[in-house]
Scaffold this motif. Sequence first.
Motif, PDB file in Angstrom:
ATOM      1  N   SER A  69       0.835  -1.207   0.000  1.00  0.00           N
ATOM      2  CA  SER A  69       0.000   0.000   0.000  1.00  0.00           C
ATOM      3  C   SER A  69       0.868   1.254   0.000  1.00  0.00           C
ATOM      4  O   SER A  69       1.927   1.301   0.636  1.00  0.00           O
ATOM      5  CB  SER A  69      -0.912   0.020   1.232  1.00  0.00           C
ATOM      6  OG  SER A  69      -1.880  -0.994   1.170  1.00  0.00           O
ATOM      7  N   THR A  70       0.404   2.264  -0.695  1.00  0.00           N
ATOM      8  CA  THR A  70       1.114   3.551  -0.698  1.00  0.00           C
ATOM      9  C   THR A  70       0.574   4.416   0.440  1.00  0.00           C
ATOM     10  O   THR A  70       0.095   5.533   0.218  1.00  0.00           O
ATOM     11  CB  THR A  70       0.934   4.273  -2.045  1.00  0.00           C
ATOM     12  OG1 THR A  70      -0.478   4.359  -2.346  1.00  0.00           O
ATOM     13  CG2 THR A  70       1.624   3.523  -3.161  1.00  0.00           C
ATOM     14  N   ASN A  74       4.248   3.171   5.061  1.00  0.00           N
ATOM     15  CA  ASN A  74       5.185   2.574   4.109  1.00  0.00           C
ATOM     16  C   ASN A  74       6.103   3.612   3.485  1.00  0.00           C
ATOM     17  O   ASN A  74       7.318   3.411   3.369  1.00  0.00           O
ATOM     18  CB  ASN A  74       4.419   1.829   3.014  1.00  0.00           C
ATOM     19  CG  ASN A  74       3.953   0.459   3.454  1.00  0.00           C
ATOM     20  OD1 ASN A  74       4.504  -0.127   4.372  1.00  0.00           O
ATOM     21  ND2 ASN A  74       2.914  -0.054   2.814  1.00  0.00           N
ATOM     22  N   LEU A  75       5.543   4.724   3.041  1.00  0.00           N
ATOM     23  CA  LEU A  75       6.354   5.732   2.364  1.00  0.00           C
ATOM     24  C   LEU A  75       7.266   6.474   3.331  1.00  0.00           C
ATOM     25  O   LEU A  75       8.363   6.886   2.953  1.00  0.00           O
ATOM     26  CB  LEU A  75       5.447   6.700   1.598  1.00  0.00           C
ATOM     27  CG  LEU A  75       4.680   6.068   0.429  1.00  0.00           C
ATOM     28  CD1 LEU A  75       3.780   7.090  -0.244  1.00  0.00           C
ATOM     29  CD2 LEU A  75       5.641   5.461  -0.594  1.00  0.00           C
ATOM     30  N   THR A  82       6.429   0.430  -3.360  1.00  0.00           N
ATOM     31  CA  THR A  82       4.968   0.343  -3.325  1.00  0.00           C
ATOM     32  C   THR A  82       4.313   1.268  -4.348  1.00  0.00           C
ATOM     33  O   THR A  82       3.160   1.055  -4.716  1.00  0.00           O
ATOM     34  CB  THR A  82       4.442   0.688  -1.924  1.00  0.00           C
ATOM     35  OG1 THR A  82       4.826   2.024  -1.574  1.00  0.00           O
ATOM     36  CG2 THR A  82       4.985  -0.274  -0.882  1.00  0.00           C
ATOM     37  N   LEU A  83       5.035   2.291  -4.809  1.00  0.00           N
ATOM     38  CA  LEU A  83       4.493   3.193  -5.827  1.00  0.00           C
ATOM     39  C   LEU A  83       4.228   2.453  -7.134  1.00  0.00           C
ATOM     40  O   LEU A  83       3.423   2.888  -7.952  1.00  0.00           O
ATOM     41  CB  LEU A  83       5.443   4.367  -6.076  1.00  0.00           C
ATOM     42  CG  LEU A  83       5.661   5.320  -4.900  1.00  0.00           C
ATOM     43  CD1 LEU A  83       6.713   6.361  -5.249  1.00  0.00           C
ATOM     44  CD2 LEU A  83       4.350   5.996  -4.508  1.00  0.00           C
ATOM     45  N   SER A  86       1.785  -1.338  -5.880  1.00  0.00           N
ATOM     46  CA  SER A  86       0.393  -1.104  -5.468  1.00  0.00           C
ATOM     47  C   SER A  86      -0.568  -1.222  -6.638  1.00  0.00           C
ATOM     48  O   SER A  86      -1.749  -1.531  -6.454  1.00  0.00           O
ATOM     49  CB  SER A  86       0.255   0.280  -4.822  1.00  0.00           C
ATOM     50  OG  SER A  86       0.582   1.301  -5.750  1.00  0.00           O
ATOM     51  N   ALA A 127       1.953   6.897  -9.471  1.00  0.00           N
ATOM     52  CA  ALA A 127       2.968   7.209  -8.462  1.00  0.00           C
ATOM     53  C   ALA A 127       2.842   8.648  -7.965  1.00  0.00           C
ATOM     54  O   ALA A 127       2.901   8.903  -6.751  1.00  0.00           O
ATOM     55  CB  ALA A 127       4.364   6.963  -9.043  1.00  0.00           C
ATOM     56  N   SER A 130      -0.251   9.111  -5.809  1.00  0.00           N
ATOM     57  CA  SER A 130      -0.024   8.479  -4.507  1.00  0.00           C
ATOM     58  C   SER A 130       0.858   9.346  -3.619  1.00  0.00           C
ATOM     59  O   SER A 130       0.611   9.482  -2.413  1.00  0.00           O
ATOM     60  CB  SER A 130       0.624   7.100  -4.691  1.00  0.00           C
ATOM     61  OG  SER A 130      -0.209   6.236  -5.427  1.00  0.00           O
ATOM     62  N   CYS A 131       1.904   9.945  -4.217  1.00  0.00           N
ATOM     63  CA  CYS A 131       2.800  10.806  -3.445  1.00  0.00           C
ATOM     64  C   CYS A 131       2.094  12.074  -2.976  1.00  0.00           C
ATOM     65  O   CYS A 131       2.329  12.554  -1.856  1.00  0.00           O
ATOM     66  CB  CYS A 131       4.022  11.169  -4.283  1.00  0.00           C
ATOM     67  SG  CYS A 131       5.156   9.791  -4.569  1.00  0.00           S
ATOM     68  N   TYR A 134      -0.109  11.101  -0.147  1.00  0.00           N
ATOM     69  CA  TYR A 134       0.769  10.887   1.006  1.00  0.00           C
ATOM     70  C   TYR A 134       1.171  12.205   1.644  1.00  0.00           C
ATOM     71  O   TYR A 134       1.153  12.353   2.875  1.00  0.00           O
ATOM     72  CB  TYR A 134       1.994  10.099   0.551  1.00  0.00           C
ATOM     73  CG  TYR A 134       3.197  10.214   1.449  1.00  0.00           C
ATOM     74  CD1 TYR A 134       3.148   9.788   2.774  1.00  0.00           C
ATOM     75  CD2 TYR A 134       4.396  10.742   0.963  1.00  0.00           C
ATOM     76  CE1 TYR A 134       4.270   9.880   3.601  1.00  0.00           C
ATOM     77  CE2 TYR A 134       5.506  10.843   1.776  1.00  0.00           C
ATOM     78  CZ  TYR A 134       5.438  10.406   3.088  1.00  0.00           C
ATOM     79  OH  TYR A 134       6.546  10.511   3.897  1.00  0.00           O
ATOM     80  N   THR A 307       9.351  12.427  -1.901  1.00  0.00           N
ATOM     81  CA  THR A 307       8.784  11.335  -1.114  1.00  0.00           C
ATOM     82  C   THR A 307       9.874  10.468  -0.505  1.00  0.00           C
ATOM     83  O   THR A 307       9.712   9.923   0.591  1.00  0.00           O
ATOM     84  CB  THR A 307       7.855  10.483  -1.999  1.00  0.00           C
ATOM     85  OG1 THR A 307       6.765  11.301  -2.447  1.00  0.00           O
ATOM     86  CG2 THR A 307       7.300   9.290  -1.246  1.00  0.00           C
TER      87      THR A 307
END
Length: 395
Positions: A69-70, A74-75, A82-83, A86, A127, A130-131, A134, A307
């Motif tokens: 998972s992102t 995790n990050l 995961t980027l 996922s 990606a 997701s970032c 995050y 990230t």
Amino acid sequence: MPASYLPGGDLADALGAAAGWTAKTKACLLFLARVRVAPLYVLTLIVINVVLNHAVSAETRSQIVLANSTNVDNLQHHRIWTLVTSAFVLDERVGVGAMIPLLLLLSVAEVLWGWRRLLVVFFLSNAVASCLVYGLLLVGVQGNWLGGAVTMASDVGTSYGSHAVGGALALTLPVRARRLLVPLAVVVVVVPLLNGASFTDIGHLLAVLLGFVAGWQMRRRPLAGSGLRLTPRRPDRTVAYSFGDVTQARAALLTALRLHEHGQAHLDDAVAACSDRADRIHMRDTRDMSAIDGAVAGGAWGVLLGTVVSIPLSGLVVGAVGCAMVARWHDAGLSDTTVERTMRTLPTGRGALLLLADPAGEPALTSALARTGGTPVPEVAREQAAAAQPDREGT
């Protein structure tokens, strides 16, 4: 300046030349036969999902989902893989039939853009979205606006990438389709936000916006990155063609891009230019980045690199500003000086098309552009020969 270039122009040409629905269907099937990456990705996704649903225990499945998972945890611990991973794991039990819409979406994108652009749009947008999510969650947790449980939430699946591909498709289709699909894509991701937004809903909105940016870039800069080639070619040669007005030059630019897409010529840059009565020169470059283009690219890579050190939003700002400044002063492909010098040799009001092309494709370019009213500009060839003369003498 000018009209945008439509990715998938070769398919449009084939459909336009086909007479009747039978011929058009055959043309579509020929292009669908090119699809490779979309079915391979969907098949991989189905296999992984079947294994997780039937070959491992529920506890193991949950552990695998969380490990890929992102999410913030995790990050923050630099599990950057995961980027990518996922996008190969599904959080729910999804039947094979549910994969059909994803397969159709990705297949259409691959037909129109090619597999390289599909991979870039899908995985890079997944990606970056997701970032960004995050970064927003990190700010929310640090500011005590969100509970700590959100840091361990599962965030896997294809939704970010597929939303980005859908947004990019909406912006690269013809004008009539764009007028309907672009607002529809916005509505689809905005309505869930009005009913109590989750971080996944925000990610969907960001992914669609990233898709819009990707589609916009494909239309504006179709030759971006064309300098990367796997096999050596002869050195490119700068050629120029003069036209009666800027409208003819714009049409010729589309013709040259179609020849490039069909493989009949290889272009590393193409610039349509014209001069007005005030002796100002207006250019449309299909490869070189403007400050806005640099900010977009720099922001995307900045948030990814940020990230790694847990400062995604700061990386976004630094990357956008830094790359915008570099793009503002960097001149790739055909130099502005060459374009301006060529335009000074032409009467005011005429249009010109300058190409940085493989000499092997020059006969096809000259023949095709002559049908649109283009005549070669000999001054460019003489200047290039003069510039090369000292090199030959030195050897």
